[in-house]
Design an enzyme around this catalytic site. Structure first.
Site, PDB file in Angstrom:
ATOM      1  CB  SER A   1      56.880  39.015  43.766  1.00 39.76           C
ATOM      2  OG  SER A   1      57.409  38.421  42.596  1.00 39.76           O
TER       3      SER A   1
ATOM      4  CG  HIS B   1      52.804  40.187  42.143  1.00 34.87           C
ATOM      5  ND1 HIS B   1      51.919  41.106  41.621  1.00 34.87           N
ATOM      6  CD2 HIS B   1      53.921  40.270  41.378  1.00 34.87           C
ATOM      7  CE1 HIS B   1      52.480  41.730  40.593  1.00 34.87           C
ATOM      8  NE2 HIS B   1      53.699  41.235  40.410  1.00 34.87           N
TER       9      HIS B   1
ATOM     10  CG  ASP C   1      56.278  39.086  38.897  1.00 33.79           C
ATOM     11  OD1 ASP C   1      55.613  40.065  38.531  1.00 33.79           O
ATOM     12  OD2 ASP C   1      56.826  39.006  40.012  1.00 33.79           O
TER      13      ASP C   1
ATOM     14  CG  MET D   1      58.715  37.824  33.615  1.00 37.43           C
ATOM     15  SD  MET D   1      60.309  37.984  34.422  1.00 37.43           S
ATOM     16  CE  MET D   1      59.855  38.945  35.863  1.00 37.43           C
TER      17      MET D   1
ATOM     18  CG  HIS E   1      53.095  42.059  36.614  1.00 39.86           C
ATOM     19  ND1 HIS E   1      54.246  42.523  37.224  1.00 39.86           N
ATOM     20  CD2 HIS E   1      52.943  42.809  35.496  1.00 39.86           C
ATOM     21  CE1 HIS E   1      54.759  43.504  36.507  1.00 39.86           C
ATOM     22  NE2 HIS E   1      54.002  43.685  35.442  1.00 39.86           N
TER      23      HIS E   1
ATOM     24  CG  MET F   1      56.053  41.964  33.253  1.00 41.29           C
ATOM     25  SD  MET F   1      57.216  41.630  34.588  1.00 41.29           S
ATOM     26  CE  MET F   1      56.275  40.398  35.480  1.00 41.29           C
TER      27      MET F   1
ATOM     28  CG  MET G   1      56.026  48.106  36.365  1.00 35.63           C
ATOM     29  SD  MET G   1      55.823  46.651  37.415  1.00 35.63           S
ATOM     30  CE  MET G   1      57.527  46.139  37.711  1.00 35.63           C
TER      31      MET G   1
ATOM     32  N   GLY H   1      64.927  41.789  42.874  1.00 40.23           N
ATOM     33  CA  GLY H   1      66.150  42.216  43.552  1.00 40.23           C
ATOM     34  C   GLY H   1      66.756  43.528  43.068  1.00 40.23           C
TER      35      GLY H   1
ATOM     36  CG  ASP I   1      55.937  44.456  40.916  1.00 42.69           C
ATOM     37  OD1 ASP I   1      56.847  43.994  41.623  1.00 42.69           O
ATOM     38  OD2 ASP I   1      55.440  43.851  39.944  1.00 42.69           O
TER      39      ASP I   1
ATOM     40  N   GLY J   1      59.104  40.749  46.633  1.00 39.87           N
ATOM     41  CA  GLY J   1      59.705  39.433  46.426  1.00 39.87           C
ATOM     42  C   GLY J   1      60.842  39.206  47.390  1.00 39.87           C
TER      43      GLY J   1
HETATM   44  C1  DX5 Z   1      59.785  42.647  38.414  1.00 39.39           C
HETATM   45  C2  DX5 Z   1      58.579  41.875  38.935  1.00 39.39           C
HETATM   46  C3  DX5 Z   1      58.454  41.964  40.393  1.00 39.39           C
HETATM   47  C4  DX5 Z   1      59.586  41.358  41.160  1.00 39.39           C
HETATM   48  C5  DX5 Z   1      59.726  42.109  42.453  1.00 39.39           C
HETATM   49  O1  DX5 Z   1      59.901  42.379  37.076  1.00 39.39           O
HETATM   50  O2  DX5 Z   1      57.402  42.375  38.333  1.00 39.39           O
HETATM   51  O3  DX5 Z   1      57.205  41.479  40.868  1.00 39.39           O
HETATM   52  O4  DX5 Z   1      59.421  39.990  41.406  1.00 39.39           O
HETATM   53  O5  DX5 Z   1      60.826  41.612  43.123  1.00 39.39           O
HETATM   54  P1  DX5 Z   1      61.591  42.436  44.263  1.00 39.39           P
HETATM   55  O6  DX5 Z   1      60.620  42.640  45.356  1.00 39.39           O
HETATM   56  O7  DX5 Z   1      62.700  41.521  44.606  1.00 39.39           O
HETATM   57  O8  DX5 Z   1      62.055  43.724  43.634  1.00 39.39           O
HETATM   58 ZN    ZN Z   2      55.284  41.938  39.199  1.00 38.39          ZN
END
Ligand code: DX5
Ligand code: ZN
Length: 221
Positions: free
Chosen positions: A11, A36, A38, A40, A69, A71, A142, A150, A180, A202
């Site tokens: 990610s 990946h 993300d 948002m 992805h 969101m 999820m 994190g 994820d 990530g």
């Molecule tokens: C969360 C995201 C993830 C995130 C994962 O909202 O969809 O893809 O970046 O990050 P880690 O691996 O740090 O939990």
């Molecule tokens: Zn994601």
């Protein structure tokens, strides 16, 4: 039973945006299978990340599959903006707060020549995705509440992964099962044992001293 190869999808949210292209090149060279991305919007989730321009940047660096992805609210409106720069899979949320017709958005994604993914938040019951399973190429479970990297993995989500695998078998479907959030060596192993085959990570990759070691460890050596 279908066999799905274990794929690691870093990610890029956890990359260093001051040196993004360099970080992406390093993670690609280190053996990433997918990237990946993300997206948002500050509405569906309480954070704002990046948009299609970053998908375009990634496309310019690699032929690896780009796993987008969304969101966001109104994914139906924005899907074409992510098809255009070259997404290979686009995953949308099933929750009503995402404000779209889920079945129609999945059709739109496939009509664009892209793999259609569906996902659900930890608080959303698995039943919400069930009617759509015959029409998805990817089911993302999820394992944290989306919005931030994190966070800690929620092991109770493994029940959804198992249910996704059982239903795939009983439907004769072929969708990939992705997890994820909070994926590290331990939670990757647990996710694989329960049936996941695509692992988004990530923090555990981009904060590691050596990306190649981190990817190899997540894959299980
Ligand atoms: C969360 C995201 C993830 C995130 C994962 O909202 O969809 O893809 O970046 O990050 P880690 O691996 O740090 O939990
Ligand atoms: Zn994601």
């Amino acid at each position: 039973m279908t066999s799905h190869r274990i794929l690691i999808a870093p990610s890029i949210l956890a990359a260093d945006f001051g040196h993004l292209a360099n970080d992406l090149q390093r993670v690609i060279a280190a053996g990433a299978d997918w990237l990946h991305l993300d997206i948002m919007d500050g509405q569906f989730v309480d954070n704002i990340s990046f948009g299609p321009a970053i998908v375009k940047l990634a496309r310019g660096l690699t032929t690896l599959p780009l796993d987008v992805h969304l969101m966001i609210e109104r994914a139906d409106h924005y899907v074409p903006r992510f098809l255009e720069p070259g997404a290979n899979s686009i995953t949308v949320h099933v929750e009503p707060e995402a404000k779209h017709d889920v079945a129609a958005t999945l059709r739109l994604i496939r009509a664009g020549g892209c793999r259609a993914g569906l996902t659900l938040n930890p608080a959303t019951p698995f039943a919400a995705v069930e009617p759509h399973l015959p029409n998805v190429d990817l089911l993302l479970v999820m394992t944290v509440h989306p919005g931030f990297g994190g966070q800690s993995f929620r092991p109770e989500m493994m029940e959804k992964v198992r249910r996704g695998r059982e239903l795939r078998d009983s439907l004769g479907a072929h969708y990939d099962l992705e997890v994820d959030g909070g994926i590290n060596v331990q939670t990757a192993r647990l996710s694989i044992e329960n049936g996941a085959n695509i692992l988004v990570a990530g923090t555990s990759i981009f904060k590691a001293a050596d990306y190649a070691d981190a990817i190899r460890d997540l894959r299980g050596g």
